[in-house]
Design a protein around this motif. Sequence first.
Motif, PDB file in Angstrom:
ATOM      1  N   PRO A  28       1.039  -1.115   0.053  1.00 26.90           N
ATOM      2  CA  PRO A  28      -0.178  -0.001   0.080  1.00 26.90           C
ATOM      3  C   PRO A  28       0.777   1.105  -0.063  1.00 26.90           C
ATOM      4  O   PRO A  28       0.306   2.427  -0.355  1.00 26.90           O
ATOM      5  CB  PRO A  28      -0.761  -0.104   1.237  1.00 26.90           C
ATOM      6  CG  PRO A  28      -0.131  -1.192   2.126  1.00 26.90           C
ATOM      7  CD  PRO A  28       0.577  -2.129   1.247  1.00 26.90           C
ATOM      8  N   THR A  29       2.138   1.339   0.531  1.00 29.55           N
ATOM      9  CA  THR A  29       2.845   2.171   0.871  1.00 29.55           C
ATOM     10  C   THR A  29       3.633   2.610  -0.812  1.00 29.55           C
ATOM     11  O   THR A  29       4.142   3.847  -0.921  1.00 29.55           O
ATOM     12  CB  THR A  29       3.727   2.518   1.770  1.00 29.55           C
ATOM     13  OG1 THR A  29       4.520   1.291   1.893  1.00 29.55           O
ATOM     14  CG2 THR A  29       3.083   2.443   2.983  1.00 29.55           C
ATOM     15  N   ASN A  30       3.643   1.867  -1.435  1.00 29.10           N
ATOM     16  CA  ASN A  30       4.517   2.319  -2.742  1.00 29.10           C
ATOM     17  C   ASN A  30       3.666   2.197  -4.124  1.00 29.10           C
ATOM     18  O   ASN A  30       4.269   2.616  -5.021  1.00 29.10           O
ATOM     19  CB  ASN A  30       5.349   0.900  -2.962  1.00 29.10           C
ATOM     20  CG  ASN A  30       6.582   1.294  -1.774  1.00 29.10           C
ATOM     21  OD1 ASN A  30       7.507   2.242  -1.977  1.00 29.10           O
ATOM     22  ND2 ASN A  30       6.641   0.272  -0.942  1.00 29.10           N
ATOM     23  N   MET A  31       2.496   1.934  -4.168  1.00 27.74           N
ATOM     24  CA  MET A  31       1.487   2.094  -5.179  1.00 27.74           C
ATOM     25  C   MET A  31       2.211   2.019  -6.726  1.00 27.74           C
ATOM     26  O   MET A  31       2.643   2.884  -7.507  1.00 27.74           O
ATOM     27  CB  MET A  31       1.270   3.485  -5.295  1.00 27.74           C
ATOM     28  CG  MET A  31       0.522   4.020  -4.086  1.00 27.74           C
ATOM     29  SD  MET A  31      -1.123   3.341  -3.753  1.00 27.74           S
ATOM     30  CE  MET A  31      -2.072   3.949  -4.928  1.00 27.74           C
ATOM     31  N   ALA A  32       2.864   0.720  -6.648  1.00 26.60           N
ATOM     32  CA  ALA A  32       3.506   0.277  -7.970  1.00 26.60           C
ATOM     33  C   ALA A  32       2.266  -0.138  -9.196  1.00 26.60           C
ATOM     34  O   ALA A  32       1.925  -1.373  -9.382  1.00 26.60           O
ATOM     35  CB  ALA A  32       4.263  -0.924  -7.778  1.00 26.60           C
ATOM     36  N   VAL A  33       1.608   1.002  -9.610  1.00 25.20           N
ATOM     37  CA  VAL A  33       0.609   0.783 -10.428  1.00 25.20           C
ATOM     38  C   VAL A  33       0.992   0.156 -11.877  1.00 25.20           C
ATOM     39  O   VAL A  33      -0.064  -0.165 -12.597  1.00 25.20           O
ATOM     40  CB  VAL A  33      -0.177   2.149 -10.620  1.00 25.20           C
ATOM     41  CG1 VAL A  33      -0.792   2.536  -9.514  1.00 25.20           C
ATOM     42  CG2 VAL A  33       0.681   3.143 -11.237  1.00 25.20           C
ATOM     43  N   THR A  34       2.120  -0.043 -12.205  1.00 23.66           N
ATOM     44  CA  THR A  34       2.522  -0.488 -13.425  1.00 23.66           C
ATOM     45  C   THR A  34       2.565  -2.177 -13.369  1.00 23.66           C
ATOM     46  O   THR A  34       2.770  -2.754 -14.476  1.00 23.66           O
ATOM     47  CB  THR A  34       4.026  -0.224 -13.976  1.00 23.66           C
ATOM     48  OG1 THR A  34       4.898  -0.533 -12.791  1.00 23.66           O
ATOM     49  CG2 THR A  34       4.141   1.389 -14.273  1.00 23.66           C
ATOM     50  N   SER A  35       2.272  -2.783 -12.159  1.00 22.64           N
ATOM     51  CA  SER A  35       2.307  -4.003 -11.803  1.00 22.64           C
ATOM     52  C   SER A  35       1.163  -4.536 -11.929  1.00 22.64           C
ATOM     53  O   SER A  35       0.441  -4.446 -11.123  1.00 22.64           O
ATOM     54  CB  SER A  35       3.238  -4.257 -10.618  1.00 22.64           C
ATOM     55  OG  SER A  35       2.982  -5.565 -10.138  1.00 22.64           O
ATOM     56  N   PRO A  36       1.002  -5.853 -12.774  1.00 22.44           N
ATOM     57  CA  PRO A  36      -0.218  -6.563 -12.901  1.00 22.44           C
ATOM     58  C   PRO A  36      -0.650  -7.191 -11.478  1.00 22.44           C
ATOM     59  O   PRO A  36      -1.725  -7.191 -11.088  1.00 22.44           O
ATOM     60  CB  PRO A  36       0.156  -7.607 -13.875  1.00 22.44           C
ATOM     61  CG  PRO A  36       1.042  -7.196 -14.905  1.00 22.44           C
ATOM     62  CD  PRO A  36       2.026  -6.342 -13.919  1.00 22.44           C
TER      63      PRO A  36
END
Lengths: 387, 245
Positions: A124-132
């Motif tokens: 939740p703290t890193n928001m890696a939105v490129t990762s499926p």
Amino acid sequence: MSTITNLAPDQASISRISNLRLMVGVTGLVLGLLAGIGLLSGGHATFNTSSLLTWGLPVSTYVFFVLTSTGLTFVASLAMVFGLKDFYPVAKRCVWGAVVTLVIGFISLGLEIGNPIRMLWVIPTNMAVTSPLWWMGLFYLTYAILLFWKFHLINQGDWSSQLSKLVGIASFVAVIFAHATLGSVFGMMAMRPFWYGPMVPVYFLITAFLSGLAFIMLFINLDYGVNQSNMSEGAARAMSRQLPAIFAIVLGLVIVFTIAKTMTGLWTNVPENKIVTQHIASSFLFQFELWIGMVLPFLLMLTAKRHEAKTQVVAGGLVIIALFIGRYEYVVGGQLVPMFKGAWADGLIDYTPSLTEIGIVVLAVSIGILLYAFGDKRLSLSDQPNA
Amino acid sequence: MTKWGMVIDLDKCTGCQACSTACQMENNRLPGENYQDVLYYTDRSQPTPKLVWFPRPCMHCEEPSCMHVCPTKATFKTEEGVVLVDWNKCIGCKYCMIACPYGVRFYTDEKPVIEPNVKDVFPGTGDLSWNPPYKGPQQDNAHGVGIQPHGVVSKCTFCYHKISKAPKGTSDLSNEDPALREYVPACVRTCAPTARYFGDLDNPNSEVSRLISDRDGARLLEHTGNKPQVYYLGRSAVVPGFKKS
């Protein structure tokens, strides 16, 4: 056992199956915990996975069970979202089954991951939105919350309030996204041609639905002592009429998909697809999966006996085995060609799950069996809304 | 801004594995888990057989798929173009290992390739997965340098603990300049036939830029779109497809 003999014959068979389930669950739990000790002492080095083949049996088990959860939600949604009222008598059982299979999947994955506890704050703290994978986590978490909420509501007798309907629809939508992102986890990997393709989420969708239907065919019949006269009239109607037809249609689609995928793989010149498909198609597991696990149940569903509980138990059980094999072949198959190892690795990677890996699966499944047994005893899973 | 990259001349590589050995020593690698390997490829058959030595470090891609798939941003790219793993964020899901087209990543807790397990001979203490008698002084978990903790993924760092200390504006890190030798990645420093070059890909005057330009440097698996920052020179800079023996 004296209590059984005092009961009516049909109740006796229900109790017998229920006791058997409990016994299998407890035995599995003990065996699984033994494997868990291996994991605690030897860590993931007790797995037969490696840098060459990274994801093994626990991951394919995760995929199998979370997709089964998806499928069970679909079946429950037939009544609760799409208004097919005949499915109300099995809806609560489906929702509880979806909860249980989701838990099994999460346990299997949680024990496979290196630092599962760390997930709680770094995701939740890193928001890696490129990762499926990030999206998959988000949607499965959302789905899990909604699913638990929905079960809580119907367990309170709230089947049709605005809130209950909304939570039902929301969990259905969430699981569509969840399974699609799980498909993308594999389908987006262009560097692994065996997995790559935009149709993977669709393939997962259809096989997830089949998985849910097969679980219903097997477990609901077992819950009622493999005798549909033990069911309520509505449940018996759903099980004997609509379900076999829907099951046969979806199974037919999956057979077409499986054959098409295999034929494409055998025809192509891409080594990562052709060689792997040749390897899989020539294996006993695949032949069992296709002919015994899919074609035979499909043929059974074309006979007049498709309405009978025994036929459904056999068909459901075989399809479950076939789908489990299919998930394993799919997850492992995408990694069989060594990635960039030159002539050092000139064959497909040899992988057989270790005892610890098998133990993790046994542990997760037995916890699931016990959870389901708990639900069956305490949560009135046969409830349905008043007419 | 510097963009570190490597050039490997396959016409000069003799397959001596000195680079792999130096990397093992520098980064405390275990057998079978080399950040840097010299692979070899065989291709074609008689009467035109071909054998190619193929050094393979991490490609430190411009568009690293390992970084894009990481669900925690544990894999990241520094401003100087180096792809690293922050072990404090890594959850050990191993998706990066799945997504790397070059197979250069390793999970800490794997079955040992040889027995006895070196990790059992030198068991780890505290956060460390093992405790070798010799280890570099730079334990930097945030950049994936040093001895790995349990349950994380690791990879070649371009010897980040060395290159990150190089004077700003350096165009090439090579053995030629004694003042810079300490900052040269171990594999480059040890390469006896000088098949490896390391420098700033964004600097048109760097030796790596000139070599890539003059000798038509090639990148591996261009179709994946990862755009490696490791370039290969020589007629053999093509990797044959997988063949089952």
